[in-house]
Design a protein around this motif. Structure first.
Motif, PDB file in Angstrom:
ATOM      1  N   ILE A 249       0.843  -1.205   0.000  1.00 31.21           N
ATOM      2  CA  ILE A 249       0.000   0.000   0.000  1.00 31.21           C
ATOM      3  C   ILE A 249       0.881   1.260   0.000  1.00 31.21           C
ATOM      4  CG2 ILE A 249      -1.649   1.342   1.394  1.00 31.21           C
ATOM      5  CD1 ILE A 249      -2.810  -1.392   2.283  1.00 31.21           C
ATOM      6  N   LEU A 250       1.899   1.235   0.871  1.00 27.40           N
ATOM      7  CA  LEU A 250       2.735   2.426   0.994  1.00 27.40           C
ATOM      8  C   LEU A 250       3.492   2.723  -0.296  1.00 27.40           C
ATOM      9  CD1 LEU A 250       3.019   4.220   3.484  1.00 27.40           C
ATOM     10  CD2 LEU A 250       5.237   3.180   3.888  1.00 27.40           C
ATOM     11  N   SER A 251       4.063   1.679  -0.896  1.00 25.15           N
ATOM     12  CA  SER A 251       4.822   1.951  -2.121  1.00 25.15           C
ATOM     13  C   SER A 251       3.888   2.342  -3.266  1.00 25.15           C
ATOM     14  CB  SER A 251       5.731   0.773  -2.512  1.00 25.15           C
ATOM     15  OG  SER A 251       5.073  -0.442  -2.363  1.00 25.15           O
ATOM     16  N   THR A 252       2.671   1.773  -3.284  1.00 23.26           N
ATOM     17  CA  THR A 252       1.714   2.171  -4.335  1.00 23.26           C
ATOM     18  C   THR A 252       1.344   3.645  -4.170  1.00 23.26           C
ATOM     19  OG1 THR A 252       0.820  -0.048  -4.323  1.00 23.26           O
ATOM     20  CG2 THR A 252      -0.544   1.631  -5.359  1.00 23.26           C
ATOM     21  N   LEU A 253       1.043   4.030  -2.933  1.00 21.90           N
ATOM     22  CA  LEU A 253       0.684   5.436  -2.697  1.00 21.90           C
ATOM     23  C   LEU A 253       1.832   6.358  -3.077  1.00 21.90           C
ATOM     24  CD1 LEU A 253      -1.255   5.254   0.700  1.00 21.90           C
ATOM     25  CD2 LEU A 253      -2.178   5.698  -1.575  1.00 21.90           C
ATOM     26  N   PHE A 254       3.051   5.938  -2.720  1.00 26.43           N
ATOM     27  CA  PHE A 254       4.210   6.770  -3.057  1.00 26.43           C
ATOM     28  C   PHE A 254       4.351   6.908  -4.570  1.00 26.43           C
ATOM     29  CE2 PHE A 254       8.732   6.905  -4.279  1.00 26.43           C
ATOM     30  CZ  PHE A 254       9.003   8.196  -3.846  1.00 26.43           C
ATOM     31  N   LEU A 255       4.212   5.775  -5.275  1.00 23.16           N
ATOM     32  CA  LEU A 255       4.385   5.819  -6.735  1.00 23.16           C
ATOM     33  C   LEU A 255       3.279   6.645  -7.398  1.00 23.16           C
ATOM     34  CD1 LEU A 255       5.509   2.124  -7.269  1.00 23.16           C
ATOM     35  CD2 LEU A 255       6.920   4.164  -7.527  1.00 23.16           C
ATOM     36  N   LEU A 256       2.056   6.513  -6.853  1.00 22.92           N
ATOM     37  CA  LEU A 256       0.971   7.322  -7.408  1.00 22.92           C
ATOM     38  C   LEU A 256       1.196   8.811  -7.135  1.00 22.92           C
ATOM     39  CD1 LEU A 256      -2.170   5.156  -6.498  1.00 22.92           C
ATOM     40  CD2 LEU A 256      -1.177   5.536  -8.757  1.00 22.92           C
ATOM     41  N   SER A 257       1.806   9.107  -5.987  1.00 20.38           N
ATOM     42  CA  SER A 257       2.015  10.510  -5.611  1.00 20.38           C
ATOM     43  C   SER A 257       3.077  11.184  -6.479  1.00 20.38           C
ATOM     44  CB  SER A 257       2.412  10.611  -4.146  1.00 20.38           C
ATOM     45  OG  SER A 257       3.765  10.237  -3.989  1.00 20.38           O
ATOM     46  N   LEU A 258       3.841  10.378  -7.248  1.00 21.08           N
ATOM     47  CA  LEU A 258       4.917  10.976  -8.054  1.00 21.08           C
ATOM     48  C   LEU A 258       4.363  11.944  -9.106  1.00 21.08           C
ATOM     49  CD1 LEU A 258       7.340   7.947  -8.476  1.00 21.08           C
ATOM     50  CD2 LEU A 258       7.658   9.982  -7.063  1.00 21.08           C
TER      51      LEU A 258
END
Lengths: 386, 296
Positions: A249-258
């Motif tokens: 979840i955290l890495s997905t959110l981070f990647l989406l936030s890029l």
């Protein structure tokens, strides 16, 4: 090579299935595109087509029969400069066939009516998307599979087993990344290889207009850079975040936030609305692809080092390194703060929008606090941190 | 081959779980690690095998630290029975993975042993009963041919027949191959008949270490009855493990002639020597005075 054998035994079912699926998609696409071309070719060389070409001029989209020069002028709204004899004469049949059988569609994503290659049924051939964009859905699926495999390693205590074996931890992590990230890349590369080689051998040279794909290859390289970068972020988060779906979840959110981060940076460096197109093109450029590959390799090295120093007593916790908790939370506070406030800092932003952003920022970071520190009671969120 | 644990220390969440842990194990020895719940036995085993990183100290085999010479890890086997990955695999798949990890692992012998003990070979371990899993764990441990095998609660959940079977398998392996076992168990009765040495963990460190042979020679468990209650002076020489009215049961770790005389001078109404077990030593070492067992 033993660690590779061991990890292969662990992941082979998923990896083989994934690779077969990737190659299957490429082979299916290759085969259907080539078949379609041959079918169209047979049609365009047939007497039926020749006999009916004049009628086809009416039946087909009139724009399809315009010369390149006519099209450019129409796009520029300067068709008045064409001489009457040039303006009123569409493509000859031979020119139409030659254009219609071009295998690749150049710059498919840039022009309003880009395709000048045709299908037998009068539709347009659009093989252009395949070169630059096929990697995106496949890459996303690969990243989801990578996330779940790494999360399962933690949840099923496979990492505990690996840590007790004779294999050096940094090599274990390297082997994991090589197999879980490298093999899908090999499958994708092989898929593209099969595609281009098959098309090269199956389509006559005069219609193999690969030169029109140069820009798409730049995008493909950029997409590869992003894919590798995202994969390494997932690997890094898997050795820091212990909860089963926490790292995913955290890495997905981070990647989406890029996407937001790029906008925030654009705002910070003063790129105005007119410049956003150039800025976005820059983000999709091969140069950025190279930079992402370099960053991905640095993240890979950090992941190996972090895993070497991971004592697994906290492997079921959100943050497996006790000393990483405060830095991680502060990074979250600063990162989300920067992204949210830099994106919406325009003077014209309504007050309500600013309030929503502040509330969102608070909610995210309070939630992160509870995940990271897992306070024992809600009444004492600071005192009851373990 | 000798395994040495030297000044091992582990801190988790700012709590010292254990420190100054020192002991060594020679070939053919069976050592029991005994301690109360939560004292850190499993943490010790995980630290010894590198699953947890030690905060200080090291584990060596023949004076070579295993963290420097990782190949030595092939000679230490430990699987946490509660948290192992292999429950999702069949014995055949596990054998393939362990054969890669432990170069001396004999796949055919292992699968033959599994089949011999009527464990389904094509079934995932998570579908085994608890007893079957325990037996499987022991068979897997022995198949690795590691010199030092660590077993955490190997008798937990086993019925009496499987328990006897497991003990027999372990004793045979030690006798035939001179391997060494490190066993933690709360089943002290089983441990009593199996181990050569007991290491007692208390208050983050090894509080005492006994050779069971010496213990049986030197220690005594004595039931005493005094007219006016147990004399205070006697309490200095041993540990009271039970008191019911005027009846006291004491354990003397080193029962000397001097203690014998002191008891005689105190003139007990009853003096009776009781059989001493590991459980008694556990009580004498690990039960606090405030513990409910003493008050009952």
């Amino acid at each position: 090579m033993n660690i590779y054998n061991l990890l292969w035994r662990r992941y082979y079912k998923t990896l083989v299935t994934g690779m077969v699926l990737i190659l299957g998609i490429f082979i299916y696409q290759t085969s259907s595109q080539i078949n379609e071309w041959h079918s169209t070719n047979r049609f365009m060389q047939s007497q039926t087509f020749k006999d009916g070409y004049a009628n086809d001029l009416k039946a087909l989209n009139g724009y399809a029969h315009k010369t390149q020069r006519q099209r450019e002028r129409i796009n520029d709204n300067r068709n008045f400069i064409l001489a009457d004899n040039e303006a009123n004469h569409p493509l000859s049949e031979a020119q139409f066939v030659k254009r219609g059988l071009q295998f690749f569609t150049p710059y498919a994503h840039l022009q309003p009516h880009p395709s000048y290659s045709y299908l037998e049924n009068g539709g347009m051939r659009d093989n252009g998307w395949f070169v630059a964009e096929m990697i995106i859905p496949i890459g996303l699926i690969c990243i989801v599979v990578l996330m779940s495999l790494l999360a399962e390693d933690n949840a099923q205590n496979f990492n505990l087993f690996l840590a007790s074996t004779r294999f050096k931890r940094s090599k274990v992590m390297l082997a994991k990344m090589t197999l879980l990230v490298g093999l899908p890349i090999v499958a994708i590369a092989l898929g593209y290889g099969i595609y281009f080689a098959s098309v090269y051998f199956a389509i006559p040279t005069e219609y193999y207009n690969i030169g029109s794909k140069v820009a798409d290859f730049g995008q493909l390289f950029n997409a590869f850079g992003w894919g590798l970068f995202a994969s390494m972020i997932v690997c890094l988060s898997s050795v820091v975040i212990g909860k089963r779906f926490g790292s995913a979840i955290l890495s997905t959110l981070f990647l989406l936030s890029l996407q937001l981060l790029s906008q925030a940076i654009a705002h910070t460096i003063g790129v105005k609305y007119q410049g956003m197109h150039t800025f976005n093109k820059f983000i999709q450029s091969p140069q950025v692809g190279v930079a992402l590959i370099v960053v991905a390799l640095i993240i890979a090295a950090i992941t190996m080092r972090v895993f070497s120093h991971l004592s697994l007593e906290r492997n079921d916790r959100f943050v497996m390194f006790s000393k990483f908790r405060w830095p991680l939370w502060w990074i979250s506070v600063i990162y989300t703060g920067y992204v949210f406030f830099a994106t919406t800092r325009d003077a014209g932003t309504p007050t309500e929008a600013n309030i929503i952003v502040i509330v969102l920022w608070l909610v995210i970071n309070i939630t992160m606090y509870y995940f990271i520190f897992t306070p024992q009671t809600l009444r004492h969120p600071f005192k009851s941190i373990n | 081959m000798e395994l040495t644990v030297n000044n091992l220390k582990k801190v988790i969440n700012n709590h010292t779980i254990f420190e100054n842990i020192n002991f060594s194990i020679a070939p053919g020895q069976i050592v029991g690690v005994v301690g109360r719940n939560g004292v850190g036995k499993t943490t010790l085993f995980k630290t010894m095998t590198g699953v947890y990183l030690a905060d200080a100290g090291q584990v060596s085999i023949d004076e070579q630290p295993i963290e420097d010479e990782l190949n030595l890890k092939q000679d230490i086997f430990f699987v946490d029975p509660l948290n192992n990955f292999y429950i999702n695999y069949t014995p055949i798949e596990i054998a393939k993975m362990y054969a890669i990890t432990y170069s001396k692992f004999n796949r055919d012998e292992f699968l033959a042993a599994v089949a011999k003990h009527n464990l389904p070979i094509k079934q995932r371990i998570k579908n085994y009963s608890k007893g079957m899993q325990g037996l499987f764990n022991v068979l897997l441990a022995l198949a690795t041919r590691a010199q030092f095998i660590i077993l955490d609660e190997p008798f937990d959940g086993l019925d009496v027949l499987i328990r006897e079977n497991v003990k027999r398998i372990l004793i045979n392996a030690v006798q035939l191959n001179q391997i060494s076992l490190i066993i933690s168990s709360h089943n002290l009765t089983e441990l009593d008949t199996l181990i050569d040495r007991a290491i007692i963990l208390k208050d983050t460190t090894i509080s005492s270490e006994y050779s069971l042979e010496n213990l049986r020679e030197n220690a005594r468990k004595i039931q005493l009855v005094f007219k006016d209650g147990l004399p205070e002076e006697l309490k200095r020489y041993g540990t009271v493990v039970e008191e019911r009215g005027r009846v006291s049961v004491m354990i003397f770790e080193n029962y000397t002639h001097e203690i014998d005389e002191k008891i005689a001078i105190s003139a007990p109404l009853l003096y009776e020597q009781l059989p001493l077990s590991l459980e008694d030593m556990f009580r004498s070492q690990l039960v606090d005075e405030a513990d409910f067992i003493l008050k009952k």
